[in-house]
Design a protein around this motif. Structure first.
Motif, PDB file in Angstrom:
ATOM      1  N   ARG A 165     -37.998 -49.118   1.093  1.00 34.49           N
ATOM      2  CA  ARG A 165     -38.878 -47.963   0.948  1.00 34.49           C
ATOM      3  C   ARG A 165     -40.313 -48.455   0.702  1.00 34.49           C
ATOM      4  O   ARG A 165     -40.506 -49.581   0.239  1.00 34.49           O
ATOM      5  CB  ARG A 165     -38.426 -47.088  -0.207  1.00 34.49           C
ATOM      6  N   TRP A 178     -37.936 -49.285   9.088  1.00 34.29           N
ATOM      7  CA  TRP A 178     -37.945 -48.220  10.106  1.00 34.29           C
ATOM      8  C   TRP A 178     -38.619 -48.675  11.387  1.00 34.29           C
ATOM      9  O   TRP A 178     -38.167 -48.355  12.489  1.00 34.29           O
ATOM     10  CB  TRP A 178     -38.657 -46.976   9.539  1.00 34.29           C
ATOM     11  N   ARG A 286     -33.437 -39.389  -1.093  1.00 35.58           N
ATOM     12  CA  ARG A 286     -34.750 -39.907  -0.705  1.00 35.58           C
ATOM     13  C   ARG A 286     -34.664 -40.676   0.614  1.00 35.58           C
ATOM     14  O   ARG A 286     -35.498 -40.538   1.503  1.00 35.58           O
ATOM     15  CB  ARG A 286     -35.283 -40.817  -1.814  1.00 35.58           C
ATOM     16  N   ILE A 290     -36.476 -39.884   4.187  1.00 38.67           N
ATOM     17  CA  ILE A 290     -37.306 -40.852   4.919  1.00 38.67           C
ATOM     18  C   ILE A 290     -36.775 -41.014   6.341  1.00 38.67           C
ATOM     19  O   ILE A 290     -37.537 -41.015   7.306  1.00 38.67           O
ATOM     20  CB  ILE A 290     -37.326 -42.223   4.201  1.00 38.67           C
ATOM     21  N   ASP A 293     -37.646 -38.110   8.451  1.00 38.98           N
ATOM     22  CA  ASP A 293     -39.069 -38.138   8.780  1.00 38.98           C
ATOM     23  C   ASP A 293     -39.380 -39.200   9.843  1.00 38.98           C
ATOM     24  O   ASP A 293     -40.010 -38.937  10.857  1.00 38.98           O
ATOM     25  CB  ASP A 293     -39.842 -38.415   7.475  1.00 38.98           C
ATOM     26  N   LYS A 294     -38.887 -40.416   9.624  1.00 41.38           N
ATOM     27  CA  LYS A 294     -39.247 -41.539  10.509  1.00 41.38           C
ATOM     28  C   LYS A 294     -38.592 -41.430  11.885  1.00 41.38           C
ATOM     29  O   LYS A 294     -39.167 -41.834  12.885  1.00 41.38           O
ATOM     30  CB  LYS A 294     -38.828 -42.868   9.875  1.00 41.38           C
TER      31      LYS A 294
END
Ligand SMILES: Nc1ncnc2c1ncn2[C@@H]1O[C@H](COP(=O)(O)OS(=O)(=O)O)[C@@H](OP(=O)(O)O)[C@H]1O
Length: 303
Positions: A165, A178, A286, A290, A293-294
């Motif tokens: 992260r 990512w 979380r 992520i 989103d990614k």
């Protein structure tokens, strides 16, 4: 979607010259400073952004968008500028803790099968296959044209993923996670003949089907005679977690006794969903956010 249980293992000859529109490797000028005392290179390395690794006492440098150990940057620069892959080279490119060891074992056993026969009938213990004597990472030098990254320290995938992260304090080696995954994902859709994208979960679900896919990809499909002889199943069995754990090479408790790397670094549970034992629901949420989103809009999904 159990995002924290996902592993990613893209395999394939990476088209270096296509990655960022630079000149083909063969046409690039020789790197300044690599051969001649390398003041330029030292300056270049020390000018790169730096952070400490979140789990390790290791200084990282941000080279071309990825966090590498500072000591590896000169080699990465040299590799990038000088390495000219041959059309049949194969690079196993997998992030640490994503199933690299298994993928190397399967790729090695598949590509080397005409020299090192996977035991189809004899008991596995009677075989002289290199995988009995060496851990998969150590087998690489025995097959020309097969490359893979380095052995990582003793942390689990869940710990690895959690530490990928964004974090002001430190960075994760080879991250951002990512970007690494998406780079190979996009490459696999753009140049599918050059980049094969495999998922750990798929390998677990259908190892034989994925070994066949990989064999076709590297240009060594299994013949009818091999299919009849059970070669694919023999490779899957040879590389199974239980077998690997019991091989002479891995019985001592260390996969690398000199560097004191314990066996569990490479061979642990090998199941999907073990993240629940390492992450709190909040951490998992979380990571899910992520990932959503990614990866949104990229076409990359995990079932
Ligand atoms: N043969 C075989 N079959 C199935 N699964 C296997 C196999 N070998 C290793 N593993 C599991 O892969 C995880 C380790 O990942 P890596 O090999 O990428 O680790 S390393 O970065 O090379 O140190 C680690 O996963 P976890 O068990 O979830 O920690 C290993 O158990």
């Amino acid at each position: 979607m159990a995002t924290a249980g996902i592993s990613f293992s893209p395999v394939g000859p990476v088209p270096f010259e296509d990655v960022d529109g630079e000149l083909p490797a063969s046409e690039r000028p020789a790197p300044e400073g690599i051969d001649d005392g390398d003041d330029h290179l030292a300056d270049m390395v020390s000018s790169l952004p730096s952070k400490m690794e979140v789990n390790l006492p290791l200084k990282l440098r941000l080279y071309r968008g990825f966090w590498l150990a500072e000591i590896h940057v000169p080699a990465a620069v040299a590799l990038r500028r000088r390495f000219v892959p041959r059309p049949d080279d194969v690079i196993v490119a997998s992030l640490p803790k994503c199933g690299t060891t298994w993928l190397i074992a399967l790729t090695f056993a598949t590509m080397a099968r005409h020299v090192h026969h996977p035991p189809t009938s004899a008991p596995a213990s009677a075989s002289s296959h290199p995988l009995h004597r060496l851990n998969p990472h150590q087998c690489l030098p025995f097959l020309e044209g097969l490359f893979a990254p380095v052995l990582m320290p003793d942390v689990s995938f869940a710990e690895t993923l959690e530490s990928y992260r964004d974090d002001d304090g430190g960075a994760k080696i080879y991250g951002p996670f990512w970007d690494h995954i998406l780079g190979y994902w996009h490459a696999s859709t753009e140049v599918p003949d050059n980049v094969l994208f495999l998922r750990y979960e798929e390998l677990l679900r259908d190892p034989a089907g994925n070994v066949r896919k990989m064999a076709r990809f590297v240009g060594l499909p299994f013949s009818e005679a091999e299919e009849e002889a059970g070669t694919v199943e023999a490779i899957v069995e040879l590389c199974s977690l239980d077998r690997m754990r019991g091989f002479e090479a891995n019985r001592t408790g260390y996969v690398d006794a000199q560097r004191k790397i314990p066996r569990e670094t490479l061979f642990r549970k090998g199941v999907v969903g073990d993240w629940v034992n390492h992450m709190t629901p909040e951490m998992a949420r979380r990571v899910d956010d992520i990932v959503a989103d990614k990866f949104s809009g990229t076409g990359l999904t995990f079932k």
